[in-house]
Design a protein around this motif. Structure first.
Motif, PDB file in Angstrom:
ATOM      1  N   LEU A   1      -6.479  -8.337  -3.634  1.00 46.99           N
ATOM      2  CA  LEU A   1      -7.784  -7.819  -4.070  1.00 46.99           C
ATOM      3  C   LEU A   1      -7.871  -6.309  -3.866  1.00 46.99           C
ATOM      4  N   THR A   2      -7.354  -5.835  -2.747  1.00 45.07           N
ATOM      5  CA  THR A   2      -7.334  -4.396  -2.469  1.00 45.07           C
ATOM      6  C   THR A   2      -6.500  -3.655  -3.503  1.00 45.07           C
ATOM      7  N   GLN A   3      -5.346  -4.217  -3.862  1.00 43.40           N
ATOM      8  CA  GLN A   3      -4.479  -3.554  -4.831  1.00 43.40           C
ATOM      9  C   GLN A   3      -5.058  -3.599  -6.242  1.00 43.40           C
ATOM     10  N   ILE A   4      -5.815  -4.632  -6.551  1.00 43.58           N
ATOM     11  CA  ILE A   4      -6.526  -4.655  -7.834  1.00 43.58           C
ATOM     12  C   ILE A   4      -7.530  -3.511  -7.874  1.00 43.58           C
ATOM     13  N   ASP A   5      -8.313  -3.384  -6.817  1.00 51.17           N
ATOM     14  CA  ASP A   5      -9.308  -2.302  -6.751  1.00 51.17           C
ATOM     15  C   ASP A   5      -8.639  -0.936  -6.843  1.00 51.17           C
ATOM     16  N   ARG A   6      -7.536  -0.778  -6.154  1.00 48.21           N
ATOM     17  CA  ARG A   6      -6.806   0.485  -6.163  1.00 48.21           C
ATOM     18  C   ARG A   6      -6.284   0.799  -7.552  1.00 48.21           C
ATOM     19  N   PHE A   7      -5.716  -0.193  -8.222  1.00 51.17           N
ATOM     20  CA  PHE A   7      -5.216   0.012  -9.575  1.00 51.17           C
ATOM     21  C   PHE A   7      -6.338   0.444 -10.501  1.00 51.17           C
ATOM     22  N   LEU A   8      -7.468  -0.237 -10.411  1.00 49.68           N
ATOM     23  CA  LEU A   8      -8.601   0.097 -11.290  1.00 49.68           C
ATOM     24  C   LEU A   8      -9.120   1.513 -11.031  1.00 49.68           C
TER      25      LEU A   8
ATOM     26  N   SER B   1       0.818  -1.217   0.000  1.00 49.16           N
ATOM     27  CA  SER B   1       0.000   0.000   0.000  1.00 49.16           C
ATOM     28  C   SER B   1       0.853   1.269   0.000  1.00 49.16           C
ATOM     29  N   GLU B   2       2.130   1.148   0.313  1.00 49.87           N
ATOM     30  CA  GLU B   2       3.027   2.301   0.289  1.00 49.87           C
ATOM     31  C   GLU B   2       3.563   2.578  -1.114  1.00 49.87           C
ATOM     32  N   LEU B   3       3.402   1.631  -2.009  1.00 48.35           N
ATOM     33  CA  LEU B   3       3.859   1.789  -3.389  1.00 48.35           C
ATOM     34  C   LEU B   3       2.755   2.414  -4.233  1.00 48.35           C
ATOM     35  N   PRO B   4       3.114   3.041  -5.340  1.00 46.52           N
ATOM     36  CA  PRO B   4       2.067   3.596  -6.204  1.00 46.52           C
ATOM     37  C   PRO B   4       1.245   2.482  -6.855  1.00 46.52           C
ATOM     38  N   ALA B   5      -0.020   2.759  -7.070  1.00 51.98           N
ATOM     39  CA  ALA B   5      -0.880   1.805  -7.777  1.00 51.98           C
ATOM     40  C   ALA B   5      -0.464   1.722  -9.234  1.00 51.98           C
ATOM     41  N   TYR B   6      -0.077   2.864  -9.791  1.00 52.48           N
ATOM     42  CA  TYR B   6       0.332   2.917 -11.190  1.00 52.48           C
ATOM     43  C   TYR B   6       1.520   3.853 -11.318  1.00 52.48           C
ATOM     44  N   ASP B   7       2.538   3.408 -12.021  1.00 50.29           N
ATOM     45  CA  ASP B   7       3.742   4.202 -12.240  1.00 50.29           C
ATOM     46  C   ASP B   7       4.000   4.270 -13.744  1.00 50.29           C
ATOM     47  N   PRO B   8       3.571   5.362 -14.400  1.00 51.38           N
ATOM     48  CA  PRO B   8       3.713   5.440 -15.850  1.00 51.38           C
ATOM     49  C   PRO B   8       5.169   5.405 -16.314  1.00 51.38           C
ATOM     50  N   ALA B   9       6.087   5.954 -15.526  1.00 52.93           N
ATOM     51  CA  ALA B   9       7.501   5.921 -15.901  1.00 52.93           C
ATOM     52  C   ALA B   9       8.014   4.477 -15.903  1.00 52.93           C
ATOM     53  N   ASP B  10       7.567   3.694 -14.947  1.00 54.79           N
ATOM     54  CA  ASP B  10       7.957   2.288 -14.891  1.00 54.79           C
ATOM     55  C   ASP B  10       7.372   1.521 -16.074  1.00 54.79           C
ATOM     56  N   ALA B  11       6.133   1.808 -16.416  1.00 53.71           N
ATOM     57  CA  ALA B  11       5.501   1.149 -17.565  1.00 53.71           C
ATOM     58  C   ALA B  11       6.266   1.460 -18.849  1.00 53.71           C
ATOM     59  N   LEU B  12       6.698   2.694 -19.001  1.00 52.28           N
ATOM     60  CA  LEU B  12       7.489   3.062 -20.181  1.00 52.28           C
ATOM     61  C   LEU B  12       8.855   2.375 -20.178  1.00 52.28           C
ATOM     62  N   ARG B  13       9.493   2.339 -19.013  1.00 54.71           N
ATOM     63  CA  ARG B  13      10.806   1.705 -18.908  1.00 54.71           C
ATOM     64  C   ARG B  13      10.728   0.232 -19.304  1.00 54.71           C
ATOM     65  N   VAL B  14       9.739  -0.473 -18.782  1.00 54.03           N
ATOM     66  CA  VAL B  14       9.606  -1.910 -19.044  1.00 54.03           C
ATOM     67  C   VAL B  14       9.320  -2.183 -20.519  1.00 54.03           C
ATOM     68  N   THR B  15       8.639  -1.276 -21.177  1.00 56.98           N
ATOM     69  CA  THR B  15       8.303  -1.479 -22.595  1.00 56.98           C
ATOM     70  C   THR B  15       9.341  -0.867 -23.534  1.00 56.98           C
ATOM     71  N   GLY B  16      10.489  -0.535 -23.007  1.00 59.40           N
ATOM     72  CA  GLY B  16      11.541   0.023 -23.858  1.00 59.40           C
ATOM     73  C   GLY B  16      11.218   1.416 -24.341  1.00 59.40           C
ATOM     74  N   ASN B  17      10.536   2.205 -23.497  1.00 57.49           N
ATOM     75  CA  ASN B  17      10.151   3.578 -23.809  1.00 57.49           C
ATOM     76  C   ASN B  17       9.264   3.664 -25.052  1.00 57.49           C
TER      77      ASN B  17
ATOM     78  N   TYR C   1       4.643  -5.695 -16.213  1.00 59.47           N
ATOM     79  CA  TYR C   1       4.706  -5.078 -17.536  1.00 59.47           C
ATOM     80  C   TYR C   1       3.753  -3.899 -17.712  1.00 59.47           C
ATOM     81  N   CYS C   2       2.964  -3.616 -16.701  1.00 60.31           N
ATOM     82  CA  CYS C   2       2.011  -2.505 -16.816  1.00 60.31           C
ATOM     83  C   CYS C   2       2.298  -1.373 -15.841  1.00 60.31           C
ATOM     84  N   GLY C   3       3.394  -1.450 -15.119  1.00 54.55           N
ATOM     85  CA  GLY C   3       3.720  -0.371 -14.190  1.00 54.55           C
ATOM     86  C   GLY C   3       2.781  -0.312 -13.003  1.00 54.55           C
ATOM     87  N   ALA C   4       2.507  -1.471 -12.404  1.00 56.03           N
ATOM     88  CA  ALA C   4       1.622  -1.552 -11.244  1.00 56.03           C
ATOM     89  C   ALA C   4       2.407  -2.112 -10.051  1.00 56.03           C
ATOM     90  N   PRO C   5       3.301  -1.297  -9.447  1.00 54.01           N
ATOM     91  CA  PRO C   5       4.187  -1.820  -8.408  1.00 54.01           C
ATOM     92  C   PRO C   5       3.487  -2.329  -7.151  1.00 54.01           C
TER      93      PRO C   5
END
Length: 115
Positions: A102-109, A3-19, A67-71
């Motif tokens: 389940l909580t983190q799925i809800d948070r991501f959505l 819960s201390e991590l971001p639900a979504y990290d767009p920079a991480d998603a870009l990094r994993v997909t090779g920008n 692969y979707c930036g969901a730490p």
């Protein structure tokens, strides 16, 4: 704790997909589309104490989260999967860890942009 991590990290998603924003956007859309059904399935497996099935789905969700930036979801899935691998029959804290997934799925959505 996840819960201390971001639900979504767009920079991480870009990094994993090779920008490649188009790939990151596509993967995000796929995850958002699949998560509600996967959440429902996971809840049933947890309620039934079907730990091998829970472990398998947590593993699949962890890969998607990576692969979707969901730490936060990734962390929760990995913790659940590891606990079940320690003891498949009656994994200690597995119900609580499953509830965290389940909580983190809800948070991501809630927090991730629409795909």
């Amino acid at each position: 704790m996840s819960s201390e991590l971001p639900a979504y990290d767009p920079a991480d998603a870009l990094r994993v997909t090779g920008n490649r924003p188009d790939v990151a956007h596509h993967l995000l859309g796929l995850l958002r589309k699949d998560l509600p059904a996967q959440r429902e399935r996971l809840a049933v497996l947890i309620a039934d104490a079907s730990w091998p099935g829970v472990r398998e789905l947590a593993h699949k969700l962890a890969g998607s989260a990576l692969y979707c930036g969901a730490p936060a979801l990734l962390c929760a899935c990995r913790a659940l999967e590891a606990r079940i691998e320690e003891n498949t029959d009656q994994p200690e804290d597995a119900e609580w860890l499953g509830a965290e997934v389940l909580t983190q799925i809800d948070r991501f959505l809630r927090e991730a942009p629409a795909g």
